[in-house]
Design an enzyme around this catalytic site. Structure first.
Site, PDB file in Angstrom:
ATOM      1  N   HIS A  29       0.800  -1.320   0.239  1.00 23.52           N
ATOM      2  CA  HIS A  29       0.031  -0.316   0.021  1.00 23.52           C
ATOM      3  C   HIS A  29       0.814   1.765   0.123  1.00 23.52           C
ATOM      4  O   HIS A  29       0.238   2.528  -0.029  1.00 23.52           O
ATOM      5  CB  HIS A  29      -1.220   0.183   1.092  1.00 23.52           C
ATOM      6  CG  HIS A  29      -2.015  -0.962   1.082  1.00 23.52           C
ATOM      7  ND1 HIS A  29      -1.718  -2.147   1.198  1.00 23.52           N
ATOM      8  CD2 HIS A  29      -3.281  -1.029   0.395  1.00 23.52           C
ATOM      9  CE1 HIS A  29      -3.071  -3.013   1.176  1.00 23.52           C
ATOM     10  NE2 HIS A  29      -3.952  -1.915   0.745  1.00 23.52           N
TER      11      HIS A  29
ATOM     12  N   SER B  76      -6.517 -35.239  11.889  1.00 21.76           N
ATOM     13  CA  SER B  76      -6.580 -33.873  11.145  1.00 21.76           C
ATOM     14  C   SER B  76      -6.679 -33.005  11.898  1.00 21.76           C
ATOM     15  O   SER B  76      -8.023 -32.463  12.297  1.00 21.76           O
ATOM     16  CB  SER B  76      -7.410 -34.840  10.150  1.00 21.76           C
ATOM     17  OG  SER B  76      -7.074 -35.822   9.757  1.00 21.76           O
TER      18      SER B  76
ATOM     19  N   THR C 115       1.623 -26.056  17.765  1.00 20.19           N
ATOM     20  CA  THR C 115       1.737 -25.013  18.018  1.00 20.19           C
ATOM     21  C   THR C 115       3.052 -25.555  18.573  1.00 20.19           C
ATOM     22  O   THR C 115       4.318 -25.043  19.019  1.00 20.19           O
ATOM     23  CB  THR C 115       1.326 -24.050  18.600  1.00 20.19           C
ATOM     24  OG1 THR C 115       0.881 -24.483  19.304  1.00 20.19           O
ATOM     25  CG2 THR C 115       0.663 -23.640  17.787  1.00 20.19           C
ATOM     26  N   LYS C 116       3.832 -26.691  18.777  1.00 19.19           N
ATOM     27  CA  LYS C 116       4.620 -26.676  19.961  1.00 19.19           C
ATOM     28  C   LYS C 116       5.131 -28.466  19.588  1.00 19.19           C
ATOM     29  O   LYS C 116       4.693 -29.327  19.094  1.00 19.19           O
ATOM     30  CB  LYS C 116       4.513 -27.123  21.687  1.00 19.19           C
ATOM     31  CG  LYS C 116       3.926 -26.219  22.510  1.00 19.19           C
ATOM     32  CD  LYS C 116       3.379 -26.476  23.509  1.00 19.19           C
ATOM     33  CE  LYS C 116       2.860 -25.170  24.783  1.00 19.19           C
ATOM     34  NZ  LYS C 116       2.403 -24.745  25.264  1.00 19.19           N
TER      35      LYS C 116
END
Length: 142
Positions: A8, A52, A57-58
């Site tokens: 932008h 699934s 995240t860890k």
């Protein structure tokens, strides 16, 4: 924010979080379900199962079943002694044709059979190359 600024043509006074994507490491004998998202830098241990639609995240420990958003431990796949035996056997290092006659229905017996057969010199090494992001990109471009 950097992409937005560039797209932008504006200057934003946004905090710098010093984000550095890390490598993802996936062990042997891992099953990953459909539409799973793996966070940067996570390690998936040998024998892990990821349900699934999960978001990991860890790090996922060896032979652990995880799922959810974020992914959490559901259960262990096997008893600790069986996990230790499978890890000790390192069965994934041997040619599949050498393993097909072993008792795969019983993981503890299978692991011991692999250890015994390896000690006797009856198993051939299975040589593979790790699958990397570069390999995937080359395949997608072909």
């Amino acid at each position: 924010m950097q992409t937005y600024s560039a797209d932008h043509g504006v200057e934003l006074n946004a905090a710098d979080f010093s984000y550095k994507p890390g490598n993802i490491s996936i062990g042997n004998d891992v099953w990953i379900g459909e539409k799973v998202t793996l966070g940067h830098g996570v390690t998936i241990g040998d024998g892990a199962v990821i349900a699934s639609n999960s978001v990991v995240t860890k790090d996922v420990p060896t032979y652990t079943v995880v799922g959810g958003l974020p992914a959490k431990k559901i259960r262990d796949r096997f008893e600790p002694e069986v996990v230790q035996a499978l890890q000790a056997s390192q069965w994934w290092q041997y040619a599949p044709e050498d393993l097909t006659h072993l008792d795969v229905a019983n993981p503890a017996i299978f692991a011991q059979q692999v250890i015994d057969q390896a000690a006797a010199g009856n198993l051939q090494p299975f040589q593979t190359q790790p699958l990397t992001a570069k390999h995937l990109a080359e395949h997608l471009q072909a």
